[in-house]
Structure formats: structure tokens, C-alpha cells
Design a protein around this motif. Structure first.
Motif, mmCIF file in Angstrom:
data_model
loop_
_atom_site.group_PDB
_atom_site.id
_atom_site.type_symbol
_atom_site.label_atom_id
_atom_site.label_comp_id
_atom_site.label_asym_id
_atom_site.label_seq_id
_atom_site.Cartn_x
_atom_site.Cartn_y
_atom_site.Cartn_z
ATOM 1 N N PHE A 53 0.808 -1.020 0.000
ATOM 2 C CA PHE A 53 -0.068 -0.064 -0.192
ATOM 3 C C PHE A 53 1.017 1.286 -0.090
ATOM 4 N N ARG A 54 0.658 2.259 -0.882
ATOM 5 C CA ARG A 54 1.381 3.468 -0.832
ATOM 6 C C ARG A 54 0.659 4.472 -0.335
ATOM 7 N N ASP A 55 1.309 5.423 0.402
ATOM 8 C CA ASP A 55 0.693 6.580 1.224
ATOM 9 C C ASP A 55 1.853 7.476 0.824
ATOM 10 N N GLY A 56 1.545 8.451 -0.218
ATOM 11 C CA GLY A 56 2.608 9.328 -0.493
ATOM 12 C C GLY A 56 3.730 8.698 -1.150
ATOM 13 N N ARG A 57 5.102 9.318 -0.364
ATOM 14 C CA ARG A 57 6.203 8.631 -0.990
ATOM 15 C C ARG A 57 6.621 7.514 -0.062
ATOM 16 N N ARG A 58 5.556 7.137 0.763
ATOM 17 C CA ARG A 58 6.158 5.815 1.522
ATOM 18 C C ARG A 58 5.311 4.602 1.163
ATOM 19 N N LEU A 59 6.009 3.500 1.068
ATOM 20 C CA LEU A 59 5.394 2.181 0.666
ATOM 21 C C LEU A 59 5.244 1.296 1.981
#
Length: 144
Positions: A53-59
Motif C-alpha cells: 500500500f502506498r501513502d505519498g512517498r512511503r510504501l
């Protein structure tokens, strides 16, 4: 302490059978993705289908078998890797395993993803898109 909700026997079966099948569509079918990592001993490039799952620039990558799987250890040892998700390639940097705390909560994630990552170990990494027209997948020479 690692939380491992699924049995290791299932992990072995998935590595030998299921991953080969899922690897065909995982790069294109969310929430699946493929993690590209370099073997610690062999130096060979491996591709592992995962739930990500991605949240902005974080996976956020769910670790249903815990953090001691080969692909996680490979990624942590190299401190980088690649990802194919939604038909796009990306570079992963600063991978780390989180077992509890706010970093694993995935506050910006959709409800289902947040519930999943709350109940198991999670690999968290920063993600950088690879511009179109460059190498299809960030392999050994292209992971930075």
C-alpha cells in the motif's frame, strides 16, 4: 518481537507455487506489487509478489510470514531495491521493518490497508518513481 500470523509451511508453498503465478499479474493488480531485490549470497536478482500500500512517498508492505523471510533480509541488507506497482517501476530506499508504533499505523492509508498493517509486521520504505523511458525495472545497476 516479530508477529507471524501465517505458518511457515504456507510461505514455502507460496514461494514455490503461488509466487510464480502471482508474479505475472502482481505488478498491475493493486494491492499487489512485486519487490525486486538482490540475493545476499548469490547477487542474483529476485522478484517477490507482495501485498503493498502506498501513502505519498512511503510504501507499506505487509509481512504475513514475519520479517525473517529471505526477501526482507535481502532488501534490508542491500538497503534498497525496486518495486513494480500499478504497471510502474520505482526505487525503494531506507527499508525498515516496523512491528508497532505510529510508523506502522499507515495513518494516510485506506481503512482496509490500515487494518491489515496494524495486525502484522510491516516493511516500510521510501519510494521514488522511475521516469518512463528508463529501465523497466530498477535492477542491480539501476537501484541507485
Amino acid at each position: 518481537m516479530s508477529r507471524t500470523p501465517l505458518p511457515k509451511s504456507l510461505a514455502r508453498f507460496n514461494r514455490v507455487v503461488t509466487n510464480r503465478i502471482q508474479g505475472v499479474w502482481a505488478p498491475f493488480a493493486p494491492p499487489l506489487a512485486v519487490i525486486v531485490h538482490k540475493g545476499r549470497r548469490t547477487g542474483r536478482e529476485y522478484r517477490t509478489p507482495v501485498l503493498a500500500f502506498r501513502d505519498g512517498r512511503r510504501l507499506y508492505v505487509a509481512l504475513p510470514y514475519g520479517s525473517d523471510t529471505d526477501w526482507v533480509r535481502n532488501l534490508l541488507a542491500e538497503e534498497r531495491g525496486g518495486v513494480e506497482r500499478l504497471g510502474r517501476a520505482g526505487r525503494l530506499t531506507e527499508p525498515r521493518v516496523v512491528t508497532e508504533g505510529t510508523d506502522a499505523s499507515g495513518a494516510g492509508l485506506p481503512g482496509l490497508a490500515r487494518r491489515i498493517v496494524r495486525h502484522m509486521d510491516v516493511l516500510v520504505a521510501d519510494i521514488e518513481e522511475v521516469p518512463r523511458g528508463t529501465a523497466r525495472m530498477p535492477g542491480r545497476a539501476d537501484t541507485g
